[in-house]
Scaffold this active site. Structure first.
Site, PDB file in Angstrom:
ATOM      1  CG  ASP A 229     -23.627  12.811  -2.588  1.00 52.12           C
ATOM      2  OD1 ASP A 229     -23.936  12.938  -3.781  1.00 52.12           O
ATOM      3  OD2 ASP A 229     -23.795  11.758  -1.949  1.00 52.12           O
ATOM      4  CG  HIS A 323     -18.853   8.218  -8.485  1.00 53.87           C
ATOM      5  ND1 HIS A 323     -19.560   7.043  -8.599  1.00 53.87           N
ATOM      6  CD2 HIS A 323     -19.769   9.180  -8.146  1.00 53.87           C
ATOM      7  CE1 HIS A 323     -20.840   7.269  -8.342  1.00 53.87           C
ATOM      8  NE2 HIS A 323     -20.991   8.558  -8.065  1.00 53.87           N
TER       9      HIS A 323
END
Length: 415
Positions: A229, A323
């Site tokens: 991330d 995403h």
């Protein structure tokens, strides 16, 4: 020289090295606190030395406040305050003076003052940063409505929001980060104590990231879903970085020059549902390989995703609702924001599900051009939305760093 000899670095030399790095601008960290983590030997003068983690010091003063460009630390606390009934501009000035004074001492690894409880005694600065911001309501409370930036207009309502008003908003915001839990707690306790009768805590959240030294080499952190991330975070070396993240001089509110706007969202991850997904389905939701963060179209973590690549079935390799596709700047008119989050875990609920997820913090020169257009796009069709829930939200104006002799916010409160 032997391996042990290579580790013999004096504390003074180490502090000098870290100070120089701070003055030059530390590496960007939405990816997680990887700077300098080797354990070092004794001081050249025979005394004990702090490790690199303990000795790392971030300057309090500068063009920008600390806690934006520095690598994400291992521990974090976010806390919002409301000014007490009857408190106004005068009390806010005194409060920001106190907070700035103790923040500067703590970030230097010094005691907060005579009333310091000694929680962080024996530790160094540990990359401590203390960052201050003002919510929209602060300007009403202090009679400074004319100086409230238009960028602080309320965020729109999104369909996936399940916001708790008691854990949203706030007159004042403090972000604390450090690579040691006791140092971070000590800063939090000091800030709360120094608020005195001027302000009361509205909400507080605790977060964490991977600790420096936990990996064999610096790397992008993972979130609680196990995903790498922070790969797409902009870097200070990118063209136009400052313009996307920081407020330029000469704007409608000169006191915000060098500052930024922080969107803060508590995002609960529905981990029980997520962990039931097969690996292939998880990767399709994100659009990246879970093992190394590389896009499904191939390459390494830093390879640009090929959003036009089709698979043997004629469908996009990176699904239309992935995403990574929907949040890409090129899919959002170039909207850019610097993400610097913490993970959180607040125990197990009565139904047996973990209250865990992400304390999402993003920085931008204008949230109307950064966070808002991206979140609107995600809200309309992001595959990840089925596995997350936005539970609190806030927006703060974070002024530039204080010059020598200034306190944070002085250009607003005393202009």
């Amino acid at each position: 020289m032997s391996d042990s000899g290579n580790l013999e670095i004096s504390r003074r030399r180490l502090l000098g090295t870290v100070g120089a790095a701070g003055a030059a601008g530390l590496a960007l960290g939405g990816a997680g606190g990887a700077a300098g983590y080797a354990a070092l030997g004794g001081d050249g003068d025979g005394g004990p030395a702090l490790t690199a983690v303990g000795s790392a010091r971030v300057p309090f003063r500068g063009t920008h406040q600390a806690g934006i460009l520095q690598p994400s630390q291992a521990r974090g606390h976010l806390v919002a305050f409301d000014l007490a009934p009857g408190a106004g501009r005068k009390e806010a000035v005194a409060l920001m003076r106190r907070w700035s004074a103790v923040a500067e001492r703590l970030m230097a690894g010094e005691p907060a003052g005579d009333s310091d409880g000694g929680v962080a005694r024996d530790a160094g600065p540990c990359s401590l940063t203390v960052t201050f911001g003002f919510g929209a309501s602060f300007f009403d409370r202090t009679g400074l409505v004319a100086r409230r930036p238009e960028q602080l207009e309320p965020l729109p309502v999104f369909s996936s929001d399940r916001l708790d008003p008691k854990r949203s908003g706030g007159d004042l915001w403090v972000q604390i980060g450090a690579d040691d839990a006791l140092v971070a707690f000590h800063a939090l306790r000091t800030v709360q104590r120094e608020a005195g009768a001027a302000a009361k805590v509205r909400w507080q959240m605790n977060g964490f990231n991977r600790s420096p030294g936990a990996t064999a080499h610096p790397m992008t952190a993972r979130n609680l879903m196990g995903q790498v991330d922070g790969t797409g975070n902009p870097k200070p070396t990118d063209p136009g970085f400052d313009g996307h993240v920081f407020v330029a001089p000469g704007g409608a509110q000169p006191w915000m020059a060098g500052g930024s706007y922080a969107v803060v969202r508590r995002i609960r991850m529905l981990l029980d549902d997520w962990e039931k997904l097969p690996l292939k389905d998880q990767e399709a939701v994100i659009g990246r390989r879970k093992s190394d963060g590389a896009p499904l179209t191939g390459g390494t973590e830093t390879t640009e995703p090929d959003l036009d690549k089709l698979g043997p079935d004629g469908k996009p390799v990176i699904p239309a609702d992935a995403h990574a596709r929907i949040s890409a700047p090129e899919q959002n008119g170039g909207a850019t924001m610097l993400r610097r989050p913490f993970s959180y875990h607040d125990g197990i609920g009565p139904d047996g599900t973990p209250d865990a997820g992400l304390l999402f913090i993003c920085w931008q020169a204008d949230p109307r051009k950064g966070f808002v257009p991206v979140q609107r796009k995600l809200d309309r069709g992001d595959a990840l939305s089925r596995f997350i829930r936005h539970e609190s939200s806030a927006l703060f104006a974070v002024p530039g760093g204080p010059a020598e002799g200034e306190y944070v916010g002085q250009r607003l409160l005393e202009a």
